[in-house]
Design an enzyme around this catalytic site. Sequence first.
Site, short mmCIF file in Angstrom:
data_model
loop_
_atom_site.label_atom_id
_atom_site.label_comp_id
_atom_site.label_asym_id
_atom_site.label_seq_id
_atom_site.Cartn_x
_atom_site.Cartn_y
_atom_site.Cartn_z
N ALA A 85 0.61 -1.10 0.00
CA ALA A 85 -0.05 -0.03 0.08
C ALA A 85 0.86 1.37 0.04
O ALA A 85 2.08 1.35 0.24
CB ALA A 85 -0.83 0.01 1.47
N HIS A 508 11.03 -8.68 11.00
CA HIS A 508 11.98 -7.37 10.89
C HIS A 508 13.25 -8.08 9.98
O HIS A 508 14.51 -8.11 10.46
CB HIS A 508 12.65 -7.27 12.32
CG HIS A 508 11.77 -6.60 13.26
ND1 HIS A 508 11.92 -6.58 14.59
CD2 HIS A 508 10.50 -5.96 13.06
CE1 HIS A 508 11.00 -5.69 15.27
NE2 HIS A 508 10.23 -5.23 14.22
N HIS A 551 12.46 -1.80 17.14
CA HIS A 551 11.75 -2.16 16.06
C HIS A 551 12.51 -1.59 14.93
O HIS A 551 13.02 -0.40 14.94
CB HIS A 551 10.17 -1.98 16.24
CG HIS A 551 9.91 -2.86 17.50
ND1 HIS A 551 8.85 -3.43 17.37
CD2 HIS A 551 10.36 -2.97 18.71
CE1 HIS A 551 8.29 -4.08 18.53
NE2 HIS A 551 9.28 -3.68 19.09
P1 FDA Z 1 8.07 -1.21 3.33
O1 FDA Z 1 7.75 -2.37 3.26
O2 FDA Z 1 7.64 -0.19 4.13
O3 FDA Z 1 7.98 -0.48 1.68
C1 FDA Z 1 8.40 -1.35 0.51
C2 FDA Z 1 7.24 -0.72 -0.39
O4 FDA Z 1 7.32 -1.34 -1.79
C3 FDA Z 1 5.70 -1.40 -0.20
O5 FDA Z 1 4.73 -0.37 -0.19
C4 FDA Z 1 5.48 -2.38 -1.15
O6 FDA Z 1 4.12 -2.51 -1.63
C5 FDA Z 1 6.26 -1.84 -2.46
N1 FDA Z 1 6.66 -2.62 -3.39
C6 FDA Z 1 7.31 -3.80 -3.21
N2 FDA Z 1 7.43 -4.46 -4.30
C7 FDA Z 1 7.14 -3.57 -5.46
C8 FDA Z 1 7.30 -3.74 -6.63
N3 FDA Z 1 7.82 -4.59 -7.50
N4 FDA Z 1 6.76 -2.80 -7.58
C9 FDA Z 1 6.23 -1.69 -6.77
N5 FDA Z 1 6.20 -1.56 -5.28
C10 FDA Z 1 6.54 -2.41 -4.83
N6 FDA Z 1 8.52 -1.73 12.89
C11 FDA Z 1 8.31 -0.94 14.15
O7 FDA Z 1 9.14 0.11 14.17
N7 FDA Z 1 7.44 -0.88 15.12
C12 FDA Z 1 6.54 -2.01 15.08
O8 FDA Z 1 5.84 -2.22 15.85
C13 FDA Z 1 6.68 -2.92 13.95
N8 FDA Z 1 5.73 -4.10 13.50
C14 FDA Z 1 5.51 -4.73 12.75
C15 FDA Z 1 4.36 -5.68 12.58
C16 FDA Z 1 4.23 -6.31 11.13
C17 FDA Z 1 3.18 -7.23 10.89
C18 FDA Z 1 5.26 -6.00 9.99
C19 FDA Z 1 5.16 -6.79 8.84
C20 FDA Z 1 6.47 -5.12 10.34
C21 FDA Z 1 6.61 -4.32 11.67
N9 FDA Z 1 7.79 -3.73 11.76
C22 FDA Z 1 7.59 -2.71 12.95
C23 FDA Z 1 8.71 -3.42 10.97
C24 FDA Z 1 8.67 -2.32 9.91
O9 FDA Z 1 7.41 -1.91 9.87
C25 FDA Z 1 9.40 -2.29 8.72
O10 FDA Z 1 10.66 -2.98 8.89
C26 FDA Z 1 9.55 -0.96 7.84
O11 FDA Z 1 8.23 -0.44 7.54
C27 FDA Z 1 10.15 -1.36 6.44
O12 FDA Z 1 10.21 -0.25 5.71
P2 FDA Z 1 10.90 -0.43 4.10
O13 FDA Z 1 10.82 1.02 3.49
O14 FDA Z 1 11.77 -1.22 4.25
O15 FDA Z 1 9.79 -1.42 3.49
#
Ligand code: FDA
Length: 571
Positions: A85, A508, A551
């Site tokens: 999203a 993570h 986190h």
């Molecule tokens: P992120 O996933 O945010 O962004 C990647 C984006 O790229 C997404 O929007 C995706 O749709 C898009 N994408 C992927 N492939 C693509 C493609 N081929 N073409 C176009 N778009 C594409 N951390 C924390 O600090 N506190 C917490 O409480 C939590 N809890 C938690 C719960 C759960 C369920 C999860 C899954 C994760 C957490 N985390 C967390 C971890 C934290 O939220 C996470 O590490 C970061 O948001 C990751 O940020 P990034 O920018 O790396 O990727």
Amino acid sequence: KSDSTYDYIVVGGGTSGLVVANRLSEQKDTTVLVIEAGGSVYSNPNVTDTLGYGKAFGTDIDWAYETTAQEYAGGFSQIVRAGKALGGTSTINGMAYLRAQAAQIDAWETIGNKGWNWKTLLPYFKKSEKLQDPANYPFLEGSGVAFDPAYHGFTGPLKVGWSSNQLNDGLAQKLNATYQNLDVPVPYNRDANSGDMVGYSLYPKTVDADLNIREDAARAYYYPYQNRTNLHVWLNTHANKIAWKDGNEATANGVEVTLSNGKKTVVKATREVILAAGALKSPVLLELSGVGNPHILSKHGIATKVNLPTVGENLQDQMNNGLKFESKKTYGSDKSADYVAYPSADQLFPNSTALGAELLRKLPAYAAQVASANGNITKARDIYRFFKIQWDLIFKDEIPVAEILLSASGASYSSEYWGSVPFSRGSVHLSSADPTAPAIIDPKYFMLDFDLHSQAQAARFIRDIFKTEPFADMAGAEITPGLSTVAAGADDKAWSTFIYSKYRSNFHPITTAGMLPKELGGVVDTSLKVYGTSNVRVVDASVMPFQVCGHLQSTVYAVAERAADIIKEQS
Ligand code: FDA
């Protein structure tokens, strides 16, 4: 749209991607395109509800990546969640805002990333943050929440604080008293975001305290700026691979995408392509673009553009288990308790010195095992260097070795927990040249026995908390796993059946495009540029070289803030 050209293309409109897109588009003469596979979740209640953690799981905004069967942990596969999203994983995460122990960020420099340490990253934590002072929210009275202003930002885009859900019935204070009554007390820590995480704290979250809704990357970094004419976002658009300029040099000139109508096209970038697709996607995008291990690429008919075998290696995650106890009091569903304890090795392990000595002796064997598990793509001597630094962090710098959360709901207390710094390392690689095919994700959970020991010891520690006053008096019997499933005094082996059958990914994942010297297996340099390319960067969680004890999101925001400054300086 299909014939547009931008200065920068950011692949992935998630946590990190929107930070970089926002900051680059502050320069009015700079055009920025964000490519995001998901849609807008601005008014999705599964996202906005501050008590709705988990509601988005398994819906169409969850990538729900599946791992391979985990051979060291009972043979089960795991689901690793990630947001699909605008706002990425920040739209579905647990909202905890917890950073790292300062020494852990300093280790980024120790391993060879000059200029990356706690002191240089702290200004970026602050730059991203808008802490909402609890003193301004009467509903927080009596809740016990606290912070130290020296370590926070008050004017950044990202709202951080405590919402009206915060429990204020005295539980926080009773839990603190319990921690102080342990044989080895875990001290009260007023602010776990100060660079010193050890202790018991009430942690803030990414929430809008005025509206009582989730604060995600889109709400912080995109929606208030969406009228910028030089910032474009293409939603429901899948990035397939980097398009390269003709010639031998690896210079990106665009990104091949599949538009929401199913049409494929190449959108041009005149300056840079910036990957922010998350730690389980950015390395796969590199591979699809010919950057990676030639043996893997050739299997799928992909020509090697840059020979960089460690792309997708070094995958580190944590493993999450939970214990549950009866509570004598019944808690309403409109409140949440956000209480965390971060014990150091001395506080968690009864025999920390002997354990440390034993682990130190095992490190060379651990390193050899990791290297051999990935066909020696990462070298045992390099892995050993990482492991020795990690050992120093645990036993000399005394970073937290576990995270213990506590929540109260209905007539029970639940305690999620995990060892903070597992040693096991796995990988993520493409499974096909088809960019929509699921990747092969193998975190190798519990490959090394210290990881099981930490996980089991954290469970024993939680049992001790529930045996210690005043908590002992407030709680009833253990529901999960229960003493009939795991007996009192059980050894690691006896705990392992429960741990392996009930654990989940802690979500993570990091280091799959690690910021490290190239000779140590790095994928990006200290300017987050992919080795061997002239204008491709990775700015998401993939680049973090070591796990952090907090986190990930606060550190992801800070790294992305710094990435934007680096990109601005260099162009
Ligand atoms: P992120 O996933 O945010 O962004 C990647 C984006 O790229 C997404 O929007 C995706 O749709 C898009 N994408 C992927 N492939 C693509 C493609 N081929 N073409 C176009 N778009 C594409 N951390 C924390 O600090 N506190 C917490 O409480 C939590 N809890 C938690 C719960 C759960 C369920 C999860 C899954 C994760 C957490 N985390 C967390 C971890 C934290 O939220 C996470 O590490 C970061 O948001 C990751 O940020 P990034 O920018 O790396 O990727």
